[in-house]
Design an enzyme around this catalytic site. Sequence first.
Site, PDB file in Angstrom:
ATOM      1  N   GLN A  13       0.797  -1.227   0.000  1.00 54.21           N
ATOM      2  CA  GLN A  13       0.000   0.000   0.000  1.00 54.21           C
ATOM      3  C   GLN A  13       0.831   1.280   0.000  1.00 54.21           C
ATOM      4  O   GLN A  13       0.465   2.261  -0.640  1.00 54.21           O
ATOM      5  CB  GLN A  13      -0.917   0.002   1.220  1.00 54.21           C
ATOM      6  CG  GLN A  13      -1.870   1.184   1.286  1.00 54.21           C
ATOM      7  CD  GLN A  13      -2.957   0.953   2.306  1.00 54.21           C
ATOM      8  OE1 GLN A  13      -3.955   0.313   2.040  1.00 54.21           O
ATOM      9  NE2 GLN A  13      -2.749   1.467   3.501  1.00 54.21           N
ATOM     10  N   GLU A  44      -2.801  10.516  -0.540  1.00 58.41           N
ATOM     11  CA  GLU A  44      -1.853  10.958   0.479  1.00 58.41           C
ATOM     12  C   GLU A  44      -0.668  11.713  -0.112  1.00 58.41           C
ATOM     13  O   GLU A  44       0.345  11.910   0.548  1.00 58.41           O
ATOM     14  CB  GLU A  44      -1.385   9.759   1.306  1.00 58.41           C
ATOM     15  CG  GLU A  44      -2.547   9.104   2.056  1.00 58.41           C
ATOM     16  CD  GLU A  44      -2.123   7.925   2.915  1.00 58.41           C
ATOM     17  OE1 GLU A  44      -0.916   7.611   2.940  1.00 58.41           O
ATOM     18  OE2 GLU A  44      -2.991   7.323   3.560  1.00 58.41           O
ATOM     19  N   ASP A  85       4.481   0.088   4.084  1.00 63.85           N
ATOM     20  CA  ASP A  85       3.258  -0.335   4.768  1.00 63.85           C
ATOM     21  C   ASP A  85       2.590  -1.318   3.832  1.00 63.85           C
ATOM     22  O   ASP A  85       2.006  -0.929   2.817  1.00 63.85           O
ATOM     23  CB  ASP A  85       2.346   0.859   5.052  1.00 63.85           C
ATOM     24  CG  ASP A  85       0.998   0.449   5.644  1.00 63.85           C
ATOM     25  OD1 ASP A  85       0.792  -0.759   5.905  1.00 63.85           O
ATOM     26  OD2 ASP A  85       0.140   1.327   5.839  1.00 63.85           O
ATOM     27  N   GLU A  99       5.460  -2.133   8.060  1.00 58.42           N
ATOM     28  CA  GLU A  99       4.170  -2.049   8.747  1.00 58.42           C
ATOM     29  C   GLU A  99       3.177  -3.068   8.185  1.00 58.42           C
ATOM     30  O   GLU A  99       3.096  -3.260   6.966  1.00 58.42           O
ATOM     31  CB  GLU A  99       3.626  -0.628   8.580  1.00 58.42           C
ATOM     32  CG  GLU A  99       2.297  -0.366   9.255  1.00 58.42           C
ATOM     33  CD  GLU A  99       1.810   1.046   8.987  1.00 58.42           C
ATOM     34  OE1 GLU A  99       0.585   1.251   8.959  1.00 58.42           O
ATOM     35  OE2 GLU A  99       2.657   1.953   8.797  1.00 58.42           O
ATOM     36  N   ASP A 141      -0.441  -1.956  12.744  1.00 61.37           N
ATOM     37  CA  ASP A 141      -1.539  -0.996  12.595  1.00 61.37           C
ATOM     38  C   ASP A 141      -2.859  -1.751  12.721  1.00 61.37           C
ATOM     39  O   ASP A 141      -3.504  -1.721  13.765  1.00 61.37           O
ATOM     40  CB  ASP A 141      -1.428  -0.277  11.245  1.00 61.37           C
ATOM     41  CG  ASP A 141      -2.568   0.706  11.005  1.00 61.37           C
ATOM     42  OD1 ASP A 141      -3.337   0.985  11.949  1.00 61.37           O
ATOM     43  OD2 ASP A 141      -2.717   1.196   9.872  1.00 61.37           O
ATOM     44  N   LYS A 151      -3.389   5.874  15.958  1.00 61.60           N
ATOM     45  CA  LYS A 151      -4.445   6.603  15.245  1.00 61.60           C
ATOM     46  C   LYS A 151      -5.604   6.793  16.215  1.00 61.60           C
ATOM     47  O   LYS A 151      -6.368   5.853  16.460  1.00 61.60           O
ATOM     48  CB  LYS A 151      -4.917   5.826  14.019  1.00 61.60           C
ATOM     49  CG  LYS A 151      -3.886   5.662  12.914  1.00 61.60           C
ATOM     50  CD  LYS A 151      -4.430   4.773  11.798  1.00 61.60           C
ATOM     51  CE  LYS A 151      -3.423   4.641  10.658  1.00 61.60           C
ATOM     52  NZ  LYS A 151      -3.884   3.683   9.623  1.00 61.60           N
ATOM     53  N   ARG A 181      -4.842   9.727   8.533  1.00 56.04           N
ATOM     54  CA  ARG A 181      -5.636   8.777   7.760  1.00 56.04           C
ATOM     55  C   ARG A 181      -5.658   9.269   6.309  1.00 56.04           C
ATOM     56  O   ARG A 181      -5.352  10.421   6.019  1.00 56.04           O
ATOM     57  CB  ARG A 181      -7.074   8.658   8.283  1.00 56.04           C
ATOM     58  CG  ARG A 181      -7.214   8.244   9.734  1.00 56.04           C
ATOM     59  CD  ARG A 181      -6.470   6.969  10.105  1.00 56.04           C
ATOM     60  NE  ARG A 181      -6.868   5.767   9.389  1.00 56.04           N
ATOM     61  CZ  ARG A 181      -7.697   4.824   9.863  1.00 56.04           C
ATOM     62  NH1 ARG A 181      -8.237   4.971  11.062  1.00 56.04           N
ATOM     63  NH2 ARG A 181      -7.958   3.732   9.170  1.00 56.04           N
ATOM     64  N   SER A 182      -6.049   8.404   5.396  1.00 60.57           N
ATOM     65  CA  SER A 182      -6.048   8.808   3.981  1.00 60.57           C
ATOM     66  C   SER A 182      -7.092   9.875   3.700  1.00 60.57           C
ATOM     67  O   SER A 182      -6.933  10.701   2.802  1.00 60.57           O
ATOM     68  CB  SER A 182      -6.250   7.597   3.073  1.00 60.57           C
ATOM     69  OG  SER A 182      -7.411   6.882   3.437  1.00 60.57           O
ATOM     70  N   LYS A 206       3.544   9.717  10.578  1.00 65.19           N
ATOM     71  CA  LYS A 206       3.146   9.412   9.203  1.00 65.19           C
ATOM     72  C   LYS A 206       2.051  10.392   8.813  1.00 65.19           C
ATOM     73  O   LYS A 206       0.965  10.349   9.372  1.00 65.19           O
ATOM     74  CB  LYS A 206       2.577   7.991   9.108  1.00 65.19           C
ATOM     75  CG  LYS A 206       3.573   6.894   8.933  1.00 65.19           C
ATOM     76  CD  LYS A 206       2.873   5.548   8.785  1.00 65.19           C
ATOM     77  CE  LYS A 206       2.224   5.395   7.431  1.00 65.19           C
ATOM     78  NZ  LYS A 206       1.561   4.070   7.276  1.00 65.19           N
TER      79      LYS A 206
END
Length: 419
Positions: A161, A205, A240, A283, A309, A334, A363-364, A385
């Site tokens: 990802q 992102e 990730d 990740e 995560d 998060k 977050r995206s 991040k």
Amino acid sequence: MINRFSIEKVKGLEIIDSRGNPTIRVFVRTNDGVESFGDAPAGASKGTREAIEVRDENGLTVKRAVDIANYIIDPALHGIDVREQGIIDKILIDIDSTENKSKLGGNTIIATSIAALKTASKALGLEVFKYIAGPRLPKIPIPLLNIINGGLHAGNKLKIQEFIILPIKFNTFKEAFFAAIEVYRNLKGLISERYGKIYTAVGDEGGFSPPLEETREALDLIYTSINNAGYQGKIYMGMDAAASDFYDPKKEKYIIDGKELNPTQLLEFYLDLAKEYPIVYLEDPFEENSFDMFGELQNKLNSTIVTGDDLYTTNIKYLKIGIEKRSTKGVIVKPNQVGTISETFEFTNLARRNSIKLVTSHRSGETEDNFIAEFAVGIESDFIKTGAPARGERTSKYNKLLEIENKFGLEYGGKYFYL
């Protein structure tokens, strides 16, 4: 006598995030007229154990979340001292009374929780990061910049990802960040030259999504960009995987790079990559229930920070399992995954007590609010991040970190980081 710190009003507002999707902003105001807000971000790749959002009309509105803030949360928090974060969050948790925050909505709850914290810091005349840190003098975290997108964040065939760079060996955050920008620009030039300018458009992102099919193609592009920019040995690489998204539970196989791999074969795949590239961060390398496989990989890649995560979803219940099994050296933080700031503090405190690195993450689906940057500094997160150095909702966080470093003279965490 009226307490000037007492909450006088809680109000919800429907806004949009960086993907054009609706989300909720909650305002908290004190009797003294001090007011701030909290926004609820949203992920594209979500762990199954995350707090549930309240949405309507197939996710196209958050009107019900706004009503919950205005008609349920507002009277419940009226008169509560805004500095009492624990009490505020407990009231929200008790009213909701579900394990996954599905009654009030994780989005409604986290927006309220953030708003309360920001309003309290404002009422006390403190920067948010100072309010969180207390007397401690924190450091600026090392940024993890996602510069090539795959998986659910892109339209290419890459299964991994996020392909990440980590500018570590620098004396200041500013030096580190602007060095990373040089690599990002170099990568943009490479992609334009090899695949055409159209593929330099950025994703959710801020990273690029060139028409790549295999993991090594992306890693080669980034490795070349680092070397071309002259930062070999100073800027490192990470990924990730978000492996739950390419795991087939029926076959118990991972579908990646045109192959079907069992967990052991996938582990060997990662070990080979770590030999070929300067990868120091990995990740979610396996699906979200694979505590033992995470641990086996971490044991074999001792100098790499294997991070959970989806494995943990910022939930202390699952972190305890990971600690017992020695699954990872790192955890993603998060706040919206668990739902409140207080629960997030419990999670980060437990991780710290067990010498686990903190990776505070966006977050995206984000907004322009820079809260997560201040939060990362306040909890003395090792890493942050928050995307590539592009798109306003990403750069707002980086600009806040630059401002904090410049104004308060905080040291950069990478200066003291040893691999």
